[in-house]
Design a protein around this motif. Structure first.
Motif, short mmCIF file in Angstrom:
data_model
loop_
_atom_site.label_atom_id
_atom_site.label_comp_id
_atom_site.label_asym_id
_atom_site.label_seq_id
_atom_site.Cartn_x
_atom_site.Cartn_y
_atom_site.Cartn_z
N GLN A 109 32.55 32.98 37.99
CA GLN A 109 33.72 32.27 38.33
C GLN A 109 33.85 31.96 39.74
O GLN A 109 33.07 32.70 40.45
N ARG A 110 34.86 31.19 40.14
CA ARG A 110 34.93 30.87 41.52
C ARG A 110 35.61 31.99 42.23
O ARG A 110 35.74 32.00 43.58
N HIS A 111 36.33 33.08 41.73
CA HIS A 111 37.06 33.86 42.33
C HIS A 111 36.21 35.26 42.54
O HIS A 111 35.89 35.88 41.76
N SER A 112 36.29 35.99 43.71
CA SER A 112 35.76 37.16 44.00
C SER A 112 36.67 38.25 43.54
O SER A 112 37.68 38.25 43.07
N LEU A 113 36.05 39.33 43.19
CA LEU A 113 36.55 40.48 42.79
C LEU A 113 37.79 41.05 43.58
O LEU A 113 38.82 41.53 43.21
N ASN A 114 37.48 41.00 44.92
CA ASN A 114 38.46 41.25 46.04
C ASN A 114 39.73 40.37 45.91
O ASN A 114 40.66 40.92 45.80
N SER A 115 39.44 39.00 45.66
CA SER A 115 40.72 38.12 45.35
C SER A 115 41.47 38.50 44.28
O SER A 115 42.70 38.56 44.01
N LEU A 116 40.60 38.79 43.24
CA LEU A 116 41.55 39.17 41.72
C LEU A 116 42.47 40.53 41.93
O LEU A 116 43.14 40.51 41.37
#
Length: 205
Positions: A109-116
């Motif tokens: 996906q486009r989102h990093s684990l950090n952002s999630l």
């Protein structure tokens, strides 16, 4: 690992078409699936890790230059697979093949684990990741804990779906280039026939 933002199309052989995890996969049928990276994302009210697909033996990530043609379909429409594949404007890509006939859980996906983890609301994700300029985030997990969910107030992952410590595990992935409009399944079969998906193979490939 991270791939260029132009890698917009994902195809895999494993469980699908929707999100599924080790303890939530009975309704996910084995098959060959294809969708866009954007459609892999599951927009939970409070963002968190999502989009996993279980029991995957290979996946392909490639450029797709016509966003209007991006679509999703599953094993129920397998008869129209060639026609639907040709509705995409395809570019080159890469094939990730799991060694030794093992399976993996993939997340793309486009989102990093950090952002999630940081985001409180879904709309914050695009700001945190600057999605138009960011990467595609690819995770290939040998083992993955279940998500639980028997209730909403206690840790409820059953013991058989947790990861046991104190044991040695090995895991291998073979990554090969996928030519424009190449068939990733044919690439996977070639690797199998040539014995290139066995741990210990030492030539560059």
């Amino acid at each position: 690992m991270c791939s260029p933002n132009s890698m917009r199309r994902i195809e895999w052989f494993g469980r699908g078409p929707n999100e599924c995890y080790p303890d939530r996969k009975t309704a996910a049928m084995m098959g060959r699936y294809v969708t866009s990276v954007d459609d892999m994302h599951v927009p939970y009210i409070i963002p968190g890790e999502n989009s996993g697909r279980s029991d995957v033996s290979w996946m392909a990530l490639r450029c797709a230059t016509s966003a209007s043609n991006l679509g999703k379909y599953d094993a129920a429409t397998a008869a129209t697979l060639p026609e639907k594949l040709h509705s995409w404007t395809l570019g080159p890509g890469v094939v990730f093949a799991i060694n030794n006939s093992e399976k993996a859980l993939i997340t793309v996906q486009r989102h990093s684990l950090n952002s999630l983890e940081k985001a409180v609301h879904t709309h914050e994700l695009d700001v945190l990741d600057n999605v138009k300029e960011s990467f595609v985030h690819v995770h290939i997990d040998h083992v993955h804990m279940g998500v639980g969910g028997d209730d909403s107030w206690t840790p409820s992952v059953h013991p058989e779906f947790t990861i046991q410590t104190g044991r040695e595990m090995t895991f291998g992935i073979t990554i090969v280039a996928l030519p424009r409009e190449g068939d990733p399944f044919e690439v996977y079969q070639h690797l199998q026939r040539q014995g290139l998906l066995q741990d210990g193979y030492s030539d560059c490939h």
